[in-house]
Scaffold this active site. Structure first.
Site, PDB file in Angstrom:
ATOM      1  N   ASP A 187       3.340  -1.209  -7.657  1.00 23.83           N
ATOM      2  CA  ASP A 187       3.969  -0.427  -6.592  1.00 23.83           C
ATOM      3  C   ASP A 187       5.458  -0.339  -6.900  1.00 23.83           C
ATOM      4  O   ASP A 187       6.186  -1.323  -6.751  1.00 23.83           O
ATOM      5  CB  ASP A 187       3.766  -1.091  -5.230  1.00 23.83           C
ATOM      6  CG  ASP A 187       2.304  -1.173  -4.792  1.00 23.83           C
ATOM      7  OD1 ASP A 187       1.414  -1.098  -5.659  1.00 23.83           O
ATOM      8  OD2 ASP A 187       2.062  -1.328  -3.590  1.00 23.83           O
ATOM      9  N   LYS A 246       3.205   5.737  -1.279  1.00 21.77           N
ATOM     10  CA  LYS A 246       3.219   4.614  -0.334  1.00 21.77           C
ATOM     11  C   LYS A 246       4.413   4.750   0.593  1.00 21.77           C
ATOM     12  O   LYS A 246       5.516   5.088   0.151  1.00 21.77           O
ATOM     13  CB  LYS A 246       3.269   3.302  -1.121  1.00 21.77           C
ATOM     14  CG  LYS A 246       3.429   2.042  -0.296  1.00 21.77           C
ATOM     15  CD  LYS A 246       3.437   0.819  -1.210  1.00 21.77           C
ATOM     16  CE  LYS A 246       3.791  -0.449  -0.475  1.00 21.77           C
ATOM     17  NZ  LYS A 246       3.835  -1.630  -1.372  1.00 21.77           N
ATOM     18  N   LYS A 279      -0.894   4.993   0.717  1.00 18.95           N
ATOM     19  CA  LYS A 279      -0.827   3.613   1.192  1.00 18.95           C
ATOM     20  C   LYS A 279       0.209   3.498   2.303  1.00 18.95           C
ATOM     21  O   LYS A 279       1.363   3.886   2.132  1.00 18.95           O
ATOM     22  CB  LYS A 279      -0.481   2.665   0.043  1.00 18.95           C
ATOM     23  CG  LYS A 279      -0.362   1.202   0.471  1.00 18.95           C
ATOM     24  CD  LYS A 279      -0.139   0.297  -0.727  1.00 18.95           C
ATOM     25  CE  LYS A 279       0.150  -1.138  -0.303  1.00 18.95           C
ATOM     26  NZ  LYS A 279       0.383  -2.029  -1.463  1.00 18.95           N
TER      27      LYS A 279
END
Length: 219
Positions: free
Chosen positions: A90, A153, A183
């Site tokens: 990430d 995300k 996400k």
């Protein structure tokens, strides 16, 4: 009571420990709890790798939490993490570049990390949605898709502007149109909030309070 089942939600969760004072014992406890809860993945700081977590996907972060790292540093950090067993990374974009409308720089940043890990890891792009305008959210999501990311995300959970919101998730999901995952992370504390984000289009949840959230869903 949310209608989605507890097991369905568990399979969407990255059980997360990114506290700067986390110890190896904390990571061991995280893995134990993750296996007990039946979540999909754990997410830890890169300095805690490698992590032995049979049956779980291991995720980590790059350029975290500020995103104000040179792209080559983010790439090197991500590459090393993958070599140490991370299956997902990430990465945090340069949020200031996005706020300034410098979407080419955002694209280049993501491409650098994508090329660093190749196809050896799934790449999620943290856009820090609470700090961006709607137009910037759309443009950054488009840049992430063009750069070959697998997910967008919402948040690091460390930015003062806040974490995940249903509005941001909905906008992100509409922009990527199912071609990328979405996400939601940052400040998700209960089942009602998690259910709202899932309904808005979240396909993965980043949670540090996974047990408390899951307890609100029916078995």
């Amino acid at each position: 009571m949310p209608k989605i089942s507890r097991s369905d939600v568990a399979e969407m969760i990255d059980h997360t420990l990114l506290s700067p004072d986390a110890t190896p014992a904390d990571v061991t406890a995280l893995v134990t709890e993750a296996r007990e809860l039946g979540v999909f993945a754990i997410c830890v700081s890169p300095s805690m790798l490698p992590v032995r977590a049979p049956g779980l996907v291991v995720a980590t972060v790059a350029g975290f939490p500020s995103g104000k790292h040179h792209s080559l540093v983010k790439g090197a950090e991500a590459r090393l993490a993958v070599e140490q067993g991370a299956a997902e990374v990430d990465m945090v974009i340069d949020v200031g570049a996005a706020r300034a409308g410098e979407y080419g720089a955002v694209l280049s940043d993501i491409v650098t990390v994508r090329e660093a890990v190749g196809d050896r890891a799934l790449l999620k792009v943290i856009i820090e949605a609470a700090a961006l305008s709607d137009d910037a959210i759309v443009e950054v999501c488009r840049a992430a898709e063009r750069a070959g990311a697998d997910f967008v995300k919402t948040s690091t959970g460390f930015h003062p502007a806040g974490g995940a919101s249903a509005h941001a998730v909905r906008l992100m999901a509409e922009t990527v149109g199912g071609r990328l995952g979405v996400k939601a992370s940052g400040g998700i504390r209960d089942a009602a909030q998690a259910a709202e984000l899932i309904a808005a289009g979240a396909t993965r949840l980043g949670l540090s309070r996974s047990r408390a959230v899951l307890e609100g869903f029916p078995v």
